[in-house]
Design an enzyme around this catalytic site. Structure first.
Site, PDB file in Angstrom:
ATOM      1  CG  HIS A   1      -3.888  -2.670  15.706  1.00  0.00           C
ATOM      2  ND1 HIS A   1      -4.697  -3.664  16.203  1.00  0.00           N
ATOM      3  CD2 HIS A   1      -3.891  -2.843  14.362  1.00  0.00           C
ATOM      4  CE1 HIS A   1      -5.184  -4.390  15.224  1.00  0.00           C
ATOM      5  NE2 HIS A   1      -4.703  -3.919  14.081  1.00  0.00           N
TER       6      HIS A   1
ATOM      7  CD  GLU B   1      -3.156   2.103  11.869  1.00  0.00           C
ATOM      8  OE1 GLU B   1      -2.422   1.203  12.255  1.00  0.00           O
ATOM      9  OE2 GLU B   1      -4.219   1.901  11.243  1.00  0.00           O
TER      10      GLU B   1
ATOM     11  CG  HIS C   1      -7.316  -0.566  15.812  1.00  0.00           C
ATOM     12  ND1 HIS C   1      -6.783   0.555  15.232  1.00  0.00           N
ATOM     13  CD2 HIS C   1      -7.476  -1.465  14.817  1.00  0.00           C
ATOM     14  CE1 HIS C   1      -6.611   0.340  13.938  1.00  0.00           C
ATOM     15  NE2 HIS C   1      -7.026  -0.891  13.661  1.00  0.00           N
TER      16      HIS C   1
ATOM     17  NE  ARG D   1       1.222  -1.388   9.830  1.00  0.00           N
ATOM     18  CZ  ARG D   1       0.628  -2.547   9.595  1.00  0.00           C
ATOM     19  NH1 ARG D   1       0.458  -2.979   8.357  1.00  0.00           N
ATOM     20  NH2 ARG D   1       0.199  -3.286  10.580  1.00  0.00           N
TER      21      ARG D   1
ATOM     22  N   GLY E   1     -10.903  -3.353  13.467  1.00  0.00           N
ATOM     23  CA  GLY E   1     -10.944  -3.450  12.010  1.00  0.00           C
ATOM     24  C   GLY E   1     -11.041  -4.920  11.667  1.00  0.00           C
ATOM     25  CG  ASN E   2     -10.559  -8.292   8.214  1.00  0.00           C
ATOM     26  OD1 ASN E   2     -11.515  -8.902   8.704  1.00  0.00           O
ATOM     27  ND2 ASN E   2      -9.790  -8.812   7.283  1.00  0.00           N
TER      28      ASN E   2
ATOM     29  CE  LYS F   1      -3.758  -2.002   2.650  1.00  0.00           C
ATOM     30  NZ  LYS F   1      -4.006  -2.329   4.013  1.00  0.00           N
TER      31      LYS F   1
ATOM     32  NE  ARG G   1      -4.583 -12.221  12.479  1.00  0.00           N
ATOM     33  CZ  ARG G   1      -4.440 -10.912  12.245  1.00  0.00           C
ATOM     34  NH1 ARG G   1      -5.054 -10.022  13.002  1.00  0.00           N
ATOM     35  NH2 ARG G   1      -3.654 -10.495  11.267  1.00  0.00           N
TER      36      ARG G   1
ATOM     37  CB  ILE H   1     -15.762  -2.858  13.480  1.00  0.00           C
ATOM     38  CG1 ILE H   1     -15.581  -3.888  12.352  1.00  0.00           C
ATOM     39  CG2 ILE H   1     -16.927  -3.242  14.376  1.00  0.00           C
ATOM     40  CD1 ILE H   1     -15.166  -5.280  12.822  1.00  0.00           C
ATOM     41  N   GLY H   2     -15.184  -0.064  14.715  1.00  0.00           N
ATOM     42  CA  GLY H   2     -15.337   0.866  15.840  1.00  0.00           C
ATOM     43  C   GLY H   2     -15.879   2.218  15.418  1.00  0.00           C
ATOM     44  CD  GLU H   3     -12.487   5.152  12.312  1.00  0.00           C
ATOM     45  OE1 GLU H   3     -12.806   5.679  11.236  1.00  0.00           O
ATOM     46  OE2 GLU H   3     -11.319   4.810  12.581  1.00  0.00           O
ATOM     47  CG  ASN H   4     -17.675   3.140   9.756  1.00  0.00           C
ATOM     48  OD1 ASN H   4     -17.898   4.336   9.653  1.00  0.00           O
ATOM     49  ND2 ASN H   4     -16.577   2.572   9.294  1.00  0.00           N
TER      50      ASN H   4
HETATM   51  P1  AMP Z   1     -10.630  -1.832   8.693  1.00  0.00           P
HETATM   52  O1  AMP Z   1      -9.803  -3.093   8.710  1.00  0.00           O
HETATM   53  O2  AMP Z   1     -10.300  -0.878   9.792  1.00  0.00           O
HETATM   54  O3  AMP Z   1     -10.723  -1.185   7.340  1.00  0.00           O
HETATM   55  O4  AMP Z   1     -12.142  -2.305   9.010  1.00  0.00           O
HETATM   56  C1  AMP Z   1     -12.819  -3.223   8.201  1.00  0.00           C
HETATM   57  C2  AMP Z   1     -14.051  -3.717   8.930  1.00  0.00           C
HETATM   58  O5  AMP Z   1     -14.930  -2.612   9.201  1.00  0.00           O
HETATM   59  C3  AMP Z   1     -14.867  -4.719   8.109  1.00  0.00           C
HETATM   60  O6  AMP Z   1     -15.255  -5.806   8.931  1.00  0.00           O
HETATM   61  C4  AMP Z   1     -16.094  -3.903   7.726  1.00  0.00           C
HETATM   62  O7  AMP Z   1     -17.238  -4.715   7.546  1.00  0.00           O
HETATM   63  C5  AMP Z   1     -16.258  -3.029   8.935  1.00  0.00           C
HETATM   64  N1  AMP Z   1     -17.162  -1.915   8.641  1.00  0.00           N
HETATM   65  C6  AMP Z   1     -16.977  -0.873   7.815  1.00  0.00           C
HETATM   66  N2  AMP Z   1     -18.114  -0.116   7.766  1.00  0.00           N
HETATM   67  C7  AMP Z   1     -19.021  -0.699   8.583  1.00  0.00           C
HETATM   68  C8  AMP Z   1     -20.379  -0.417   8.959  1.00  0.00           C
HETATM   69  N3  AMP Z   1     -21.016   0.622   8.479  1.00  0.00           N
HETATM   70  N4  AMP Z   1     -20.988  -1.257   9.815  1.00  0.00           N
HETATM   71  C9  AMP Z   1     -20.342  -2.335  10.308  1.00  0.00           C
HETATM   72  N5  AMP Z   1     -19.067  -2.659   9.991  1.00  0.00           N
HETATM   73  C10 AMP Z   1     -18.418  -1.856   9.147  1.00  0.00           C
END
Ligand code: AMP
Length: 395
Positions: free
Chosen positions: A177, A382, A205, A88, A207-208, A17, A238, A329-332
């Site tokens: 992280h 980040e 934190h 990174r 995310g995936n 990336k 995981r 996930i945490g943000e959305n």
């Molecule tokens: P990241 O690795 O930080 O990009 O986060 C990816 C994860 O965020 C994936 O599991 C997405 O499904 C989840 N995600 C993104 N937007 C939403 C949303 N509106 N509601 C639930 N999960 C979300």
């Protein structure tokens, strides 16, 4: 033209990336990703001024992608605006406690940590060497995922196994992280008007890959990931923490090898493993809303394990000034935040449905009512941290 921007490089095992960022304001000039590297389907795609572009590069590896990146940066007139490169790096072991300029010793130090991150650190080294070759005039810095957690006390990082494994091979908990935790804890304190050097902040934190950390007075004192990112929370693919005897159970009952079990626990477990549907939280939430029982179960386990481990991290803090949610996930996901805060009622969280729904998609703020222990949403960045560290190091 001033060389005010920083080129950020993030080499994964089969991906790369990149982004060019202004370290002052975080403005992203270009961003892109190369995937499926070293396979016939390798490609690079990037976004510049709202336009997307893509080129297939069959069999290209990290090195070849740097050649293409140099061309793209010249074509977009960004090349002359770049003052340095920030890499990174996933694992800095106990050697790297902060970001640093690339030198021969630093390269050697990253090499010495390969046994701790056998997939990632070799890819980072290829990236650093390619950058030296293709961008010889630019200074480079490395920013480590593990560095922020180097302040953890011994009691938080020593595994209860024979001590010589730590002495001989540095087998211990490291956490990941770290760059996100550094950014989010400082931002949370700023948003709340707290003095970071006198603050107790839990950060989730999510995310995936997902982890949580206890940040006391601006320093990490504990976190959920360990020697590798497998420990801790339930994640997209995981398992998170489990009874280590699961390894021998799967070996004895199914005949799987060590490598196969490691693959199952890292790539086929978590939300994907329980639901049998997807590793993507959004997809799981949609399926759960339509009544899919295993999707509902996956969300329940995800949130319960998260709440339980956050509760454990509170021990490391002694008090909670704020719990900050970050990552995709945490943000959305207002749903995940709601479930977790309900489970953590014992800590005095009283969530506002209205605020919880409001702070999504990049909007940040407190999601609890007056008088509640504070929970909030902070959008992590980040890349900005890497750009700022690099800019500071290259002067
Ligand atoms: P990241 O690795 O930080 O990009 O986060 C990816 C994860 O965020 C994936 O599991 C997405 O499904 C989840 N995600 C993104 N937007 C939403 C949303 N509106 N509601 C639930 N999960 C979300």
């Amino acid at each position: 033209m001033t060389q005010e921007n920083i080129l950020i490089i993030n080499c994964g095992s089969s991906s790369l990336k990149f982004a060019v960022i202004n370290p002052q304001d975080g403005d992203e000039k270009i961003s892109g990703v190369a995937e499926r590297l070293s396979t016939p389907e390798a490609f690079v795609r990037w976004k510049f001024q709202g336009n997307k572009d893509m080129v297939e590069m069959p069999a290209a590896g990290h090195f070849e992608v740097f050649g293409k990146l140099l061309d793209v940066l010249k074509e977009t007139n960004l090349f002359d605006t770049i003052g340095g490169i920030g890499h990174r790096v996933v694992h800095g072991g106990e050697t790297f406690k902060e970001s640093c300029l690339v030198t021969d010793e630093v390269v050697q130090g990253i090499e010495d940590c390969i046994h701790l991150a056998p997939l990632h650190n070799p890819a980072h080294l290829v990236g650093i060497r390619a950058a030296i070759e293709y961008f010889p005039g630019l200074k480079q810095a490395t920013v480590f995922d593990t560095a922020f957690h180097q302040t953890m006390p011994e009691r938080a990082y020593i595994y209860a196994v024979p001590y010589e494994y730590y002495e001989e091979q540095r087998l211990r908990r490291y956490g990941m992280h770290g760059t996100s935790y550094r950014y989010v804890s400082a931002k949370a304190a700023e948003m709340l008007g707290l003095d970071l050097s006198n603050s107790a902040i839990l950060v989730a934190h999510l995310g995936n890959g997902a982890s949580a950390a206890a940040v006391l007075n601006g320093e990490s004192v504990d976190t959920t990931m360990g020697l590798t990112p497998l420990e801790g929370l339930v994640m997209g693919t995981r398992s998170g923490s489990l009874d280590p005897n699961v390894f021998s159970f799967l070996n004895k009952t199914y005949g799987y090898t060590l490598e196969e079990i490691t693959d199952i626990l890292n790539k086929k477990s978590g939300l994907l493993g329980i639901s049998g549907l997807s590793n993507d939280c959004r997809a799981i939430e949609e399926a759960a809303a339509e009544g899919n029982r295993r999707a509902q179960l996956a969300l329940d386990v995800f949130c319960y394990v998260l709440a339980k481990q956050l509760a454990g991290l509170a021990v490391a803090l002694g008090r909670i000034d704020a719990l900050a949610f970050t990552g995709g996930i945490g943000e959305n996901s207002d749903l995940i935040r709601k479930k977790v805060l309900e489970l953590m009622g014992v800590f005095g969280f009283d969530m506002s449905d209205e605020l919880n729904e409001k702070f999504r998609f990049g909007n940040e703020g407190v999601i609890t009512n007056e008088g509640s222990t504070v929970a909030m949403v902070v959008a992590t960045n980040e890349e900005l941290m890497i750009a700022q560290d690099t800019a500071a190091l290259i002067g």
